[in-house]
Design a protein around this motif. Structure first.
Motif, PDB file in Angstrom:
ATOM      1  N   SER A  11       0.847  -1.189   0.000  1.00  0.00           N
ATOM      2  CA  SER A  11       0.000   0.000   0.000  1.00  0.00           C
ATOM      3  C   SER A  11       0.886   1.242   0.000  1.00  0.00           C
ATOM      4  CB  SER A  11      -0.898  -0.020   1.234  1.00  0.00           C
ATOM      5  OG  SER A  11      -1.659   1.158   1.265  1.00  0.00           O
ATOM      6  N   ASP A  12       0.850   1.947  -1.112  1.00  0.00           N
ATOM      7  CA  ASP A  12       1.645   3.177  -1.273  1.00  0.00           C
ATOM      8  C   ASP A  12       0.742   4.334  -0.861  1.00  0.00           C
ATOM      9  OD1 ASP A  12       3.455   5.114  -2.173  1.00  0.00           O
ATOM     10  OD2 ASP A  12       2.662   5.060  -4.218  1.00  0.00           O
ATOM     11  N   GLU A  13       1.043   4.952   0.298  1.00  0.00           N
ATOM     12  CA  GLU A  13       0.055   5.913   0.787  1.00  0.00           C
ATOM     13  C   GLU A  13       0.626   7.232   1.289  1.00  0.00           C
ATOM     14  OE1 GLU A  13      -1.234   4.070   4.954  1.00  0.00           O
ATOM     15  OE2 GLU A  13      -1.906   2.805   3.303  1.00  0.00           O
ATOM     16  N   PRO A  14       1.411   7.911   0.434  1.00  0.00           N
ATOM     17  CA  PRO A  14       1.939   9.207   0.881  1.00  0.00           C
ATOM     18  C   PRO A  14       0.871  10.290   1.041  1.00  0.00           C
ATOM     19  CG  PRO A  14       2.573   8.800  -1.409  1.00  0.00           C
ATOM     20  CD  PRO A  14       1.938   7.539  -0.894  1.00  0.00           C
ATOM     21  N   TYR A  15      -0.344  10.038   0.517  1.00  0.00           N
ATOM     22  CA  TYR A  15      -1.405  11.054   0.635  1.00  0.00           C
ATOM     23  C   TYR A  15      -2.395  10.723   1.749  1.00  0.00           C
ATOM     24  CZ  TYR A  15       0.349  12.223  -4.025  1.00  0.00           C
ATOM     25  OH  TYR A  15       1.161  12.554  -5.086  1.00  0.00           O
ATOM     26  N   ARG A  16      -2.062   9.773   2.628  1.00  0.00           N
ATOM     27  CA  ARG A  16      -3.030   9.312   3.650  1.00  0.00           C
ATOM     28  C   ARG A  16      -3.673  10.461   4.416  1.00  0.00           C
ATOM     29  NH1 ARG A  16      -4.715   5.363   7.383  1.00  0.00           N
ATOM     30  NH2 ARG A  16      -3.966   3.651   6.106  1.00  0.00           N
ATOM     31  N   GLU A  64      13.284  16.661   0.568  1.00  0.00           N
ATOM     32  CA  GLU A  64      14.106  16.180   1.685  1.00  0.00           C
ATOM     33  C   GLU A  64      14.259  14.666   1.698  1.00  0.00           C
ATOM     34  OE1 GLU A  64      15.854  18.179   3.163  1.00  0.00           O
ATOM     35  OE2 GLU A  64      14.826  20.103   2.985  1.00  0.00           O
ATOM     36  N   ARG A  65      13.489  13.962   0.878  1.00  0.00           N
ATOM     37  CA  ARG A  65      13.605  12.510   0.692  1.00  0.00           C
ATOM     38  C   ARG A  65      13.518  11.747   2.005  1.00  0.00           C
ATOM     39  NH1 ARG A  65      11.276  12.349  -2.450  1.00  0.00           N
ATOM     40  NH2 ARG A  65      11.764  10.226  -3.010  1.00  0.00           N
ATOM     41  N   ILE A  66      12.413  11.940   2.709  1.00  0.00           N
ATOM     42  CA  ILE A  66      12.255  11.207   3.962  1.00  0.00           C
ATOM     43  C   ILE A  66      10.922  10.445   3.974  1.00  0.00           C
ATOM     44  CG2 ILE A  66      11.471  13.332   5.181  1.00  0.00           C
ATOM     45  CD1 ILE A  66      13.483  10.462   6.770  1.00  0.00           C
TER      46      ILE A  66
HETATM   47  C1  PLP Z   1       1.459   7.789  -5.613  1.00  0.00           C
HETATM   48  C2  PLP Z   1       2.832   8.221  -5.294  1.00  0.00           C
HETATM   49  N1  PLP Z   1       3.684   7.342  -4.772  1.00  0.00           N
HETATM   50  C3  PLP Z   1       4.954   7.679  -4.472  1.00  0.00           C
HETATM   51  C4  PLP Z   1       5.416   8.950  -4.713  1.00  0.00           C
HETATM   52  C5  PLP Z   1       6.827   9.273  -4.383  1.00  0.00           C
HETATM   53  O1  PLP Z   1       6.856  10.021  -3.203  1.00  0.00           O
HETATM   54  P1  PLP Z   1       8.186  10.415  -2.479  1.00  0.00           P
HETATM   55  O2  PLP Z   1       8.493  11.830  -2.817  1.00  0.00           O
HETATM   56  O3  PLP Z   1       7.869  10.263  -1.032  1.00  0.00           O
HETATM   57  O4  PLP Z   1       9.240   9.491  -2.906  1.00  0.00           O
HETATM   58  C6  PLP Z   1       4.574   9.911  -5.273  1.00  0.00           C
HETATM   59  C7  PLP Z   1       5.053  11.250  -5.602  1.00  0.00           C
HETATM   60  O5  PLP Z   1       4.439  12.039  -6.279  1.00  0.00           O
HETATM   61  C8  PLP Z   1       3.248   9.541  -5.564  1.00  0.00           C
HETATM   62  O6  PLP Z   1       2.377  10.407  -6.119  1.00  0.00           O
END
Ligand code: PLP
Length: 395
Positions: free
Chosen positions: A212-217, A251-253
């Protein structure tokens, strides 16, 4: 020519966003930045929260020995502990620091997951519309991506997923809230997906991982919440970052957590940590780890994106577009009035409006609008959207 044939092909494949970026730069040089409506890039423009500025200034003053030294490849244990405590609430179960790896953004996290899991030829299912980079991350580690469609409103299409599963399937990547469509998968559909993967793993005699890729949670609208992944499926891994919710993409964290009861946990965590090291990340940036540990309950002002969502939706409605209103993230993915999305995006360009054709996300007949731009830019684009729709109808 020094560049490999494969990279030449990749450069071509990744050209949609790059192409729009280059077009945008040209248009801005010719007409002035103020008269171009650039919705092409998902670069979060809400400022980092004030707490971030306060905490980083405190932390940067620390001159204790070793604060900039190498560390365990998985990250500082006490930083992982702080994140695990917050994730335990989100995921509705106790997660320990030993279940986590600190990463260089979600992108770094996804790459180490692929490196740890994939043998050459293993398949990974990705759901269209998808984040363009998934295909590259999968290929980086010898895997093969298989695209599966979602339904008309971008919900999980379980029969389509079932039909795509085989003994070669190693994982499925889900992304909710979604880039590019803003959909959030419901708890019921995630539970059903979990069941499906469980049965399929049993039947095929393999283990299929849910990633689950969730950076927008944390970037959600209208009271929507992102359900727990871990309660839906045991062989799951959550990957996330602070790129969007603290507006720190440069910042790549980021971090990942494996389900506390995931199969072969010690071996998997060793592999993930080793992958972090040998892919050359070594460890996530030390300073940023120390900063984010203090900011677990902090988020950018999401009302900024919520207001923009309202404005862009009303612009699109007035111009006659068909679209699913985003529940989170900062993208909307309307249908294009012409089946040929590339052609319609070109009509918008004549109005100095930059969007990205859906074909780049595996869903032709759509386009992505990144609404992380100032409110007045969105509002001023309204007439251009209408004119482009009129032109499309008169073709
Ligand atoms: C759905 C999705 N996954 C991963 C990433 C990569 O994010 P990060 O900058 O934390 O590497 C992004 C960046 O736009 C994204 O939209």
């Amino acid at each position: 020519m020094a560049v490999s044939d494969k990279m030449k092909i990749f450069a071509e494949k990744s050209s949609w966003i790059r192409k729009m970026f280059e077009e945008g730069a040209k248009m801005k040089a010719a007409h002035g930045a103020g008269s171009v409506f650039d919705f092409s890039l998902g670069n979060p423009d809400a400022p980092p929260p004030p707490e971030f500025n306060r905490v980083i200034q405190q932390i940067v003053r620390d001159t204790s020995p070793g604060v900039h030294a190498y560390m365990p490849n998985g990250g500082y244990p006490w930083v992982r502990e702080a994140i695990a405590a917050r994730m335990s609430i989100e995921q509705e179960m106790t997660i320990g620091q030993g279940d986590m790896v600190m990463t260089c953004g979600a992108a770094g996290g996804l790459n180490i997951v692929m490196k740890a899991l994939l043998d050459p030829g293993d398949e990974v299912l990705i759901l269209a519309p998808y984040f363009v980079e998934y295909g590259f991350y999968i290929d980086n580690h010898g895997g093969v991506s298989r695209t599966v469609a979602t339904d008309d409103e971008f919900n999980l299409d379980l029969p389509a997923i079932e039909a795509a599963l085989s003994d070669k399937t190693k994982a499925i990547i889900i992304n909710s809230p979604n880039n590019p469509c803003g959909q959030i998968y419901s708890q019921e559909s995630l539970a059903a997906l979990g069941k499906l993967l469980e049965h399929a793993s049993e039947k095929l005699g393999t283990t299929i991982y849910m990633i689950s890729d969730e950076p927008y949670r944390k970037i959600v609208f209208d009271g929507y919440e992102v359900p727990s992944i871990f309660t839906a499926y045991t062989n799951s891994i959550v990957v996330s970052s602070y790129s969007k919710d603290l507006s720190l993409p440069g910042e790549r964290i980021g971090y990942l957590a494996v389900h506390p009861e995931i199969e072969d946990k010690p071996q998997l965590l060793n592999a993930l940590t080793l992958a972090n090291r040998i892919l050359g990340f070594v460890n996530a940036p030390a300073l940023m780890q120390r900063v984010v540990a203090e900011l677990q309950d902090v988020c950018v002002d999401t009302s900024i994106y919520a207001r923009r969502k309202e404005i862009i939706c009303s612009v699109l409605r007035d111009a006659g577009f068909t679209f699913t209103e985003p529940k989170g993230a900062f993208y909307v993915f309307p249908k294009t009035p012409l089946a040929d999305d590339v052609k319609f995006v070109a009509l918008l360009q004549e109005e100095k409006i930059l969007t990205v054709p859906g074909i780049g996300f595996g869903s032709p007949g759509h386009m992505r609008i990144a609404f992380c731009v100032p409110e007045d830019v969105i509002a001023r684009s309204a007439e251009g959207f209408k004119r482009a729709v009129d032109k499309a109808h008169s073709l």
